[in-house]
Design a protein around this motif. Structure first.
Motif, PDB file in Angstrom:
ATOM      1  N   UNK A 141     -10.358  -9.066 -29.082  1.00  0.00           N
ATOM      2  CA  UNK A 141      -9.140  -9.201 -29.271  1.00  0.00           C
ATOM      3  C   UNK A 141      -8.300 -10.363 -28.751  1.00  0.00           C
ATOM      4  N   UNK A 142      -7.468 -11.664 -29.142  1.00  0.00           N
ATOM      5  CA  UNK A 142      -7.029 -11.910 -27.970  1.00  0.00           C
ATOM      6  C   UNK A 142      -5.106 -11.648 -27.656  1.00  0.00           C
ATOM      7  N   UNK A 143      -5.518 -11.107 -26.601  1.00  0.00           N
ATOM      8  CA  UNK A 143      -4.318 -10.466 -26.574  1.00  0.00           C
ATOM      9  C   UNK A 143      -3.273 -10.351 -27.050  1.00  0.00           C
ATOM     10  N   UNK A 144      -2.668 -12.117 -26.707  1.00  0.00           N
ATOM     11  CA  UNK A 144      -0.975 -12.642 -27.232  1.00  0.00           C
ATOM     12  C   UNK A 144      -1.105 -12.094 -28.688  1.00  0.00           C
ATOM     13  N   UNK A 145      -1.512 -12.942 -29.645  1.00  0.00           N
ATOM     14  CA  UNK A 145      -1.907 -12.727 -30.888  1.00  0.00           C
ATOM     15  C   UNK A 145      -2.138 -11.914 -31.452  1.00  0.00           C
ATOM     16  N   UNK A 146      -3.507 -10.854 -31.075  1.00  0.00           N
ATOM     17  CA  UNK A 146      -3.815  -9.885 -31.637  1.00  0.00           C
ATOM     18  C   UNK A 146      -4.915 -10.074 -32.330  1.00  0.00           C
ATOM     19  N   UNK A 147      -5.381 -11.270 -32.245  1.00  0.00           N
ATOM     20  CA  UNK A 147      -6.678 -11.682 -33.582  1.00  0.00           C
ATOM     21  C   UNK A 147      -8.176 -11.691 -33.233  1.00  0.00           C
ATOM     22  N   UNK A 148      -8.556 -11.129 -34.083  1.00  0.00           N
ATOM     23  CA  UNK A 148      -9.921 -10.762 -33.735  1.00  0.00           C
ATOM     24  C   UNK A 148     -10.890 -12.298 -32.793  1.00  0.00           C
ATOM     25  N   UNK A 149     -11.494 -11.652 -32.162  1.00  0.00           N
ATOM     26  CA  UNK A 149     -12.634 -13.536 -31.519  1.00  0.00           C
ATOM     27  C   UNK A 149     -13.541 -12.792 -31.714  1.00  0.00           C
ATOM     28  N   UNK A 150     -14.111 -11.083 -31.598  1.00  0.00           N
ATOM     29  CA  UNK A 150     -15.563 -11.578 -32.151  1.00  0.00           C
ATOM     30  C   UNK A 150     -15.725 -10.080 -31.992  1.00  0.00           C
ATOM     31  N   UNK A 151     -16.808  -9.626 -32.928  1.00  0.00           N
ATOM     32  CA  UNK A 151     -16.773  -8.661 -33.954  1.00  0.00           C
ATOM     33  C   UNK A 151     -18.126  -7.508 -33.543  1.00  0.00           C
ATOM     34  N   UNK A 152     -18.941  -7.083 -32.678  1.00  0.00           N
ATOM     35  CA  UNK A 152     -20.551  -6.375 -31.940  1.00  0.00           C
ATOM     36  C   UNK A 152     -20.969  -5.217 -33.570  1.00  0.00           C
ATOM     37  N   UNK A 153     -21.114  -5.087 -33.980  1.00  0.00           N
ATOM     38  CA  UNK A 153     -22.270  -4.374 -34.784  1.00  0.00           C
ATOM     39  C   UNK A 153     -23.517  -4.051 -34.808  1.00  0.00           C
TER      40      UNK A 153
END
Length: 292
Positions: free
Chosen positions: A237-249
């Motif tokens: 997660x991008x700490x500043x925006x709290x948006x996901x950057x990558x999801x590992x499944x």
């Protein structure tokens, strides 16, 4: 410090309220008096002669790395069980007493995770830190060199241990997701075939976002075994925006005889399956994640 590192920690008050504390009271789950770092003790530790390879013009970076190391010894020692190079450097380059090093070697060689043994070791290492103010800088220097071998700025290592803490935490996330049964069947192959690729992705994000990334693991107290029973292993997660950057499944496929590993990226709006790789066994994998 990023959120995932703070999990499991608790703040406590002591009768030493009159002492000047360094930024905050650092504790582990079994808080002891040696868990308190005073400003004066940190200043003494900063007198340690760090090698030119890790020295930074920013003293605050080194102070933060010292306290981050101290506050996350549990993650560091647990992570060393699968990081042979880090083990060797840790044991060779630190002035821990021989009996503590022997206990550490025994812990590293044991394939089982013994929380009581780990807690005893952390207590012993913190006792050594309290007695000898070169021990924490020595440990921190090992982590700086190991964590930043490929992340450098103007041929100088960045003075932050965040990359290795992140890597060790992501390893733990995969182990927790698998649980002991699946770990015995698949973790070694995961380390060899899949981990280098997913780590390269995370490392690139660390560099792209100047270390301003966070982590969200598979834990979910409302689900079976306390682990998310869907595909999620971890999100970056991008700490500043709290948006996901990558999801590992991870996903059970082929009627349970294979695990499909892949990740999704913000770059394509999480549509594509990147790095898709299967680990297949003749026997079925357990039906539920996190089974011991």
């Amino acid at each position: 410090m990023i959120d995932f590192i703070k999990k499991g920690k608790k703040l406590f008050l002591t009768s030493l309220a009159s002492m000047m504390l360094f930024s905050t009271v650092l504790t582990s789950s079994f808080a002891a008096e040696t868990d308190v770092l005073t400003k004066s003790s940190v200043n003494e530790m900063l007198q340690y002669e760090f090698s030119s390879e890790v020295m930074s013009v920013d003293k605050d970076d080194l102070e933060k790395s010292l306290t981050d190391t101290f506050d996350n010894l549990d993650l560091v020692l647990k992570g060393m069980k699968s990081e042979r190079n880090l083990q060797e450097a840790f044991l060779e380059k630190t002035s821990l007493e021989d009996d503590v090093k022997r206990d550490l070697e025994e812990y590293f060689s044991n394939s089982q995770d013994d929380e009581k043994e780990l807690n005893n070791l952390i207590r012993d290492v913190k006792d050594q830190i309290a007695e000898n103010h070169s021990v924490l800088p020595e440990i921190t220097e090992v982590l700086l060199l190991q964590s930043n071998s490929s992340i450098k700025s103007e041929d100088k290592v960045q003075a932050t241990i965040l990359p290795i803490l992140l890597r060790l935490a992501l390893k733990e996330a995969v182990k927790k997701k698998m649980g002991k049964k699946i770990k015995r069947m698949a973790y070694d192959e995961f380390e060899e075939r899949i981990e280098p690729e997913i780590w390269a992705e995370v490392e690139a994000l660390h560099e792209q976002y100047n270390g301003d990334i966070d982590y969200d693991g598979p834990e979910d107290k409302n689900e079976l075994n306390g682990i998310n029973q869907g595909e999620k292993v971890f999100n970056i997660i991008h700490k500043r925006t709290n948006k996901h950057l990558l999801r590992f499944h991870m996903k059970r496929v082929d009627k349970g005889r294979s695990i499909d590993f892949h990740w999704h990226k913000k770059d394509d709006n999480f549509e594509w399956h990147h790095g898709q790789t299967k680990i297949t066994k003749s026997n079925q994998f357990p039906e539920h994640w996190g089974e011991d």
